[in-house]
Write a protein that holds these residues in place. Structure first.
Motif, mmCIF file in Angstrom:
data_model
loop_
_atom_site.group_PDB
_atom_site.id
_atom_site.type_symbol
_atom_site.label_atom_id
_atom_site.label_comp_id
_atom_site.label_asym_id
_atom_site.label_seq_id
_atom_site.Cartn_x
_atom_site.Cartn_y
_atom_site.Cartn_z
ATOM 1 N N GLU A 120 5.096 3.716 6.164
ATOM 2 C CA GLU A 120 6.388 3.518 6.829
ATOM 3 C C GLU A 120 6.273 2.798 8.161
ATOM 4 N N ALA A 121 5.062 2.438 8.607
ATOM 5 C CA ALA A 121 4.886 1.752 9.882
ATOM 6 C C ALA A 121 5.003 0.248 9.686
ATOM 7 N N PRO A 122 5.940 -0.404 10.361
ATOM 8 C CA PRO A 122 6.058 -1.854 10.230
ATOM 9 C C PRO A 122 4.765 -2.544 10.676
ATOM 10 N N GLY A 123 4.335 -3.524 9.925
ATOM 11 C CA GLY A 123 3.132 -4.278 10.276
ATOM 12 C C GLY A 123 1.883 -3.690 9.658
ATOM 13 N N GLY A 125 1.579 -0.933 7.870
ATOM 14 C CA GLY A 125 1.774 -0.305 6.574
ATOM 15 C C GLY A 125 1.350 -1.185 5.422
ATOM 16 N N GLU A 126 1.736 -2.466 5.473
ATOM 17 C CA GLU A 126 1.390 -3.348 4.360
ATOM 18 C C GLU A 126 -0.077 -3.750 4.359
ATOM 19 N N ILE A 127 -0.767 -3.557 5.479
ATOM 20 C CA ILE A 127 -2.202 -3.824 5.507
ATOM 21 C C ILE A 127 -2.962 -2.722 4.778
ATOM 22 N N LEU A 128 -2.534 -1.476 4.970
ATOM 23 C CA LEU A 128 -3.235 -0.339 4.385
ATOM 24 C C LEU A 128 -2.785 -0.018 2.967
ATOM 25 N N PHE A 129 -1.530 -0.367 2.618
ATOM 26 C CA PHE A 129 -0.946 0.105 1.366
ATOM 27 C C PHE A 129 -0.373 -1.028 0.525
ATOM 28 N N HIS A 130 -0.356 -0.805 -0.790
ATOM 29 C CA HIS A 130 0.420 -1.628 -1.703
ATOM 30 C C HIS A 130 1.888 -1.198 -1.620
ATOM 31 N N PRO A 131 2.811 -2.039 -2.073
ATOM 32 C CA PRO A 131 4.232 -1.656 -2.023
ATOM 33 C C PRO A 131 4.557 -0.366 -2.768
ATOM 34 N N ASP A 132 3.769 -0.007 -3.786
ATOM 35 C CA ASP A 132 4.046 1.220 -4.540
ATOM 36 C C ASP A 132 3.520 2.473 -3.849
ATOM 37 N N GLY A 133 2.936 2.320 -2.643
ATOM 38 C CA GLY A 133 2.456 3.470 -1.892
ATOM 39 C C GLY A 133 0.995 3.787 -2.096
ATOM 40 N N LYS A 134 0.314 3.059 -2.977
ATOM 41 C CA LYS A 134 -1.119 3.272 -3.149
ATOM 42 C C LYS A 134 -1.898 2.590 -2.031
#
Length: 462
Positions: A120-123, A125-134
């Motif tokens: 849920e952290a902008p920026g 979040g997408e580095i650590l996670f895939h869009p499906d939350g994995k």
């Protein structure tokens, strides 16, 4: 379970409370025990350190603690502590007030070092996670997802805490918890529920596997029954702000350094020294992409000593493997130079850090908790020549005292009274201070095997 919406994601309310607190990533360090007494000088501590190493090849094996728990302790430490000095550069030869130090981690045992600020952290979040939350996982050079994710050019680890890339064993423990989260999602949970499930299993495992092996059972039970009174009193002095006790972070929880072996077998085909000064010799230092031969077979690290290939940790005592005089951890300026400001010896760093923060002696800590201190002839300090030896007997550094106490009281198989009490207060107190903890809910895993590191590893890799 009640839920709230954060950044378009439905999050359990208990987890949402955690996330609000995580946004303030600066917490204080302070003393759990009232301070006072003489602080040993650096010359005496340097002399003491020269006696705190085993001969080359001596492993001094534990009978009860598998080798994996040494690195699990390092992983837990990275989850709850990151000491920073509010100065341009740390200098272990200088004294600083306790207010000069801040903790960049939360002391709640919530896997801060793995999740960072979360999906849920902008920026980030997408580095650590895939869009499906994995979690995004890293592949070794053979394409198997058992490494941490890395920058393609620099091989820098893209994880919540770069310290979890310090060696090949902690790298893969980090990867285990990422894969446990992903497994829960594969089993039908959403991101937030999977995260809460991982946190629950992690906390339960700490209490019932890690601490059960590491500290005295009677001390842990007493601290749980009395709800960590020393930790609660420390928090009350700070108005409820979560505090990290210096007695824990600077002394007692550094007991794991004595458990480090000179080298480890990662599987039935590959083993190496933990550190090497020779660039031509393969060691287990991190900071680079895993090769397939480095993949850990967890049966070598978690299980029952004497059954199969499980390697033991070393006993808990003041003698460290010689490899720990070759420290090359990230963040140490110019690790090829040994100086009072930044020594390479891990034992010296521990002793100097305690002096830098003005930490009390082991005898004072024992008295504060109502325990009978070790007798002078139990301290093992007769090896240190006078006058330093006599001074250290009167004011024994807490880190050394905790190690010697384990040796005298428990034959090095677990911590003694003072060490056990400091760990129990910090672990139980930190969990009870959190908005969510298994101690508050009395939660137990549906699959009992997932309450142990052996079971978690088998579930993830099986």
């Amino acid at each position: 379970m009640a839920s709230v919406m954060q950044h378009g994601i439905v999050v359990p309310e208990a987890l949402a409370d955690h996330l609000k607190m995580k946004l303030n990533r600066e917490g204080p360090f302070d003393y759990m025990i009232e301070q006072g007494g003489v602080i040993p000088n650096l010359e005496d501590l340097t002399l003491l350190e020269s006696f705190l190493r085993d001969s080359i090849g001596a492993e001094n094996d534990s009978r009860s603690i598998p080798a994996g728990f040494t690195f699990l302790g390092q992983f837990i430490d990275h989850d709850i502590t990151l000491m920073e000095l509010k100065m341009n550069q740390d200098d272990l030869s200088r004294r600083f007030p306790v207010t000069a130090f801040v903790n960049r981690r939360t002391p709640f045992f919530e896997l801060d070092s793995v999740y960072g600020l979360g999906l849920e952290a902008p920026g980030s979040g997408e580095i650590l996670f895939h869009p499906d939350g994995k979690f995004r996982l890293g592949t070794d050079t053979g394409g198997i997802e058992q490494d941490v994710p890395r920058d393609a050019e620099t091989e820098r680890a893209l994880i919540g805490d770069p310290r979890n890339d310090e060696n090949k064993i902690i790298q893969q423990i980090h990867n285990l918890f990422q894969r446990l989260h992903n497994r829960f999602i594969d089993e039908g949970q959403g991101y937030a529920d999977a995260r809460l499930s991982v946190m629950r299993h992690y906390q339960y495992m700490i209490l019932n596997d890690y601490l059960a092996r590491t500290i005295r059972k009677d001390v842990l039970e007493w601290v749980i029954e009395h709800q960590a009174p020393a930790y609660r009193a420390l928090g009350a002095r700070h108005g409820g702000v979560p505090v990290m006790p210096l007695e824990f972070s600077v002394a007692a929880f550094r007991f794991g350094h004595s458990q480090v072996r000179g080298g480890y077998a990662l599987n039935d085909r590959f083993g190496a020294a933990i550190f090497s000064d020779n660039p031509d010799v393969q060691d287990l230092n991190g900071g680079r992409k895993l090769e397939p031969r480095h993949a850990i077979d967890w049966k070598f690290f978690f299980g029952t000593i004497g059954e199969g290939p499980v390697q033991p940790s070393r006993r808990i005592d003041p003698l460290l493997t010689p490899a720990l005089r070759l420290l090359k951890s990230p963040g140490i300026p110019d690790a090829t130079v040994d100086s009072q400001a930044s020594p390479r010896s891990l034992a010296k760093r521990n002793l100097f850090r305690a002096a830098q923060t003005g930490l009390i002696s082991g005898q004072s800590a024992a008295a504060a908790f109502g325990y009978k201190p070790l007798a002078d002839d139990q301290l093992g300090l007769e090896i240190v020549p006078p006058p330093a030896g006599q001074k250290l007997i009167r004011h024994t550094p807490l880190w050394y005292y905790v190690l010697q106490e384990a040796h005298v009281q428990e034959d090095g198989q677990r911590l003694g009274e003072v060490g056990s009490r400091i760990l129990a207060e910090t672990f139980v107190g930190g969990m009870l201070a959190a908005h969510y903890s298994v101690l508050k809910e009395g939660w137990k895993p549906a699959n009992p095997a997932l309450g142990t590191m052996e079971g978690i590893a088998a579930h993830v890799t099986g």
